[in-house]
Each structure stands twice: as structure tokens, then as C-alpha cells.
Design an enzyme around this catalytic site. Sequence first.
Site, PDB file in Angstrom:
ATOM      1  N   SER A 111       0.879  -1.271   0.323  1.00 10.68           N
ATOM      2  CA  SER A 111      -0.044  -0.213   0.041  1.00 10.68           C
ATOM      3  C   SER A 111       0.762   1.405   0.089  1.00 10.68           C
ATOM      4  O   SER A 111       1.673   1.515  -0.943  1.00 10.68           O
ATOM      5  CB  SER A 111      -0.871  -0.034   1.225  1.00 10.68           C
ATOM      6  OG  SER A 111      -2.025   0.855   1.320  1.00 10.68           O
TER       7      SER A 111
ATOM      8  N   ASP B  51      -9.636  -3.516  -5.497  1.00  5.43           N
ATOM      9  CA  ASP B  51      -8.219  -3.073  -5.287  1.00  5.43           C
ATOM     10  C   ASP B  51      -8.511  -1.311  -6.040  1.00  5.43           C
ATOM     11  O   ASP B  51      -8.897  -1.157  -7.047  1.00  5.43           O
ATOM     12  CB  ASP B  51      -7.286  -3.285  -4.700  1.00  5.43           C
ATOM     13  CG  ASP B  51      -6.375  -2.646  -4.237  1.00  5.43           C
ATOM     14  OD1 ASP B  51      -6.503  -0.842  -3.796  1.00  5.43           O
ATOM     15  OD2 ASP B  51      -5.565  -3.585  -3.087  1.00  5.43           O
TER      16      ASP B  51
ATOM     17  N   HIS C 150      -8.132  -4.385  -1.030  1.00  6.23           N
ATOM     18  CA  HIS C 150      -7.256  -3.668  -0.682  1.00  6.23           C
ATOM     19  C   HIS C 150      -6.600  -4.060   0.592  1.00  6.23           C
ATOM     20  O   HIS C 150      -7.581  -4.298   2.042  1.00  6.23           O
ATOM     21  CB  HIS C 150      -6.919  -2.416  -0.236  1.00  6.23           C
ATOM     22  CG  HIS C 150      -5.689  -1.425  -0.425  1.00  6.23           C
ATOM     23  ND1 HIS C 150      -4.896  -1.178  -1.016  1.00  6.23           N
ATOM     24  CD2 HIS C 150      -5.279  -0.979   0.751  1.00  6.23           C
ATOM     25  CE1 HIS C 150      -4.024  -1.096  -0.615  1.00  6.23           C
ATOM     26  NE2 HIS C 150      -4.125  -0.314   0.360  1.00  6.23           N
TER      27      HIS C 150
END
Length: 323
Positions: A172, A265, A295
Site C-alpha cells: 500500500s 482494489d 485492498h
Amino acid sequence: MEPATSQPTVQDRIDPESKVPLDQLLQAMPGGFNAISDIVQRRAALKAALATMEAPENENVTREDRAVPGPPGEPDISVRIYRPKGVEGVLPGVYFIHGGGMILGDVDGEDAVASMICEQVRAVVVSVEYRLAPENPHPAQVEDCYAGLTWTANNATELGIDPARLALFGGSAGGGLVIATALMARDRGGPALCFQMPIYPMIDDRNVTPSSQEITDVGIWDRAGNIEAWAWYLGDAQADTYAAPSRAEDLTGLPPTFIDVGTCDLFRDEDIAFANRLMQAGVPTELHVYPGAYHASEVFAPEAALSQRIVATRVAALRRALA
């Protein structure tokens, strides 16, 4: 004439097994973490949620926390050093950068992942604690990460790391910082890197891709939260190459790369586009796109078959790259 079928929603497309903990989160916390407007309270809520999923401390690795020099003129930074127990000699190194949208997260919150990589890849892992926004906007994060990487490379002998086998890993925001740190290392003449693994990286501040507009109200990391995080991260500055690597015009000279992302995502399209650009720049690149993954779904649903496949694929790729 057959009746028209409606387009499946994002919720419909999420892997059913992985969706269970996501539904539970939304029931316990309507709107998810982004519904908590105060950033200090949001950090505390995330930390509490991760604590409920915390695995027992991995007893097959040793840990050591150290303070090391930060960027010139800035405070020292903390790193946590992991080494597999009972494994002697020089090992590959993995420089680990935690996630959290540049505004959340810490080394403790990803201790289990760093420990797992250390044990299963048989590598020395150095996890960096970088400053967070909005208190510390860009470039504090990438400069801290670069300072920690430089310290790691300069102290490879003491740490038992083979300097020819030093890789970057992060998810991320950590994935975005992996790429930014690799770009900075390329542009500043080192340290040398043999591999990078940015996981569903956060790399584009513009929020114009189809997936950035499609993923809303899922509770984990959606459009509103991403826009807010980028605003806090950038402060009054404009995004540059090291803040938003998607803006980098030249991707040549980056290390071999592994990227994965889920179809549900928000970062899906920017990550696929970036992987394509890496290939076009001659960078050996492995890309995995997982149907039904949202995610960090492997973090929230670690027992799901999809999650286990995702993690196993990453570990195998790291082993190959560092062999």
C-alpha cells in the site's frame, strides 16, 4: 429478447470467503476506518483492530530495535531488525516499509508479516519506522525510508546481510514508498538493490483511473479515504516523482519488480499501468491480479484460500529473487 442483466457491484465481486471479516468490520464500524475523522483516533482504532487479529509472536526469529541516523538535519529514525533463529552466516536482506496510506500504521502493526518473511525467506529483515502525515508531509516519509536503507546497506556486514542481495518490500503506502525509495536510490547513486516487491502500491495522487472512481464505500481503503490521505500527505506541495511514482517519466534502471493487486482494489488500474510501464522500460516485472481481492484482503482474511495463495506466491517470488 433476453432481459438486460445488471452490472455486478464491487461488493458482489469480492471473494466470498474474504468478504466475511470485511462485513464484520462494517457492522462494528459503519463506514469503516475512514469514518473516524480525527486522525489520532483513527490510528488508535486501526491499532486496536489489528490487535484482535494479532498472531502469537513468532518465536523462530529474533528482534532488535535500534535508533539510526535519519535524513540530514532531521531526527533519528527507528528500525526493527529480524533474523531467523538458528541460521548462521551471511543472508539476503529485505528492507521492509509498512503501509497505512502515509497517515497510519507502524512497525508493530506489521510485525507478523516481517517475521513471516524473515522465517520463510531466511533473510535479515530491517523494518523502518518513518514519520507520518499530516504532522509530517512529503518528503519526510521517503527521506526517512531512504536514510534507513542507506544505514542498512552501510552496515550490511554487521547485520549479516549480503549487499548483493538486498531487496525492498512494502504494501500500500509502503509499496509506494518502496518504488519511491528505489527511484531515489537510482537517482542518488545507491544503495544497490537486487529486487523490489511493492504490494498493491499507492502511487498516483490524481484519482482519475476507473478503479479509483469505482471503489467506494467498501470500508477499507476507498476513494474518499484515498483523496483525504493524499491531501494530508502532500500538504501544500505538488506531487513529484518521489511522492507519486506514477508521475515518474523515466523508469529505467529500477530493480526487477513484483507487483500484485486485487480486482476490487482502488489501486488496481494505477498498479497495472505502472507494471506495464516498467516492462516497457526494460525492467523485469512480474504482475499478479487477483480476482475478488480487495485492498489488504489477505491481512483481514488470512485464512481464506485466496489470501493463502497470495501470500505463498509472494514468498516464492522473494525466495527466487534472493536465492
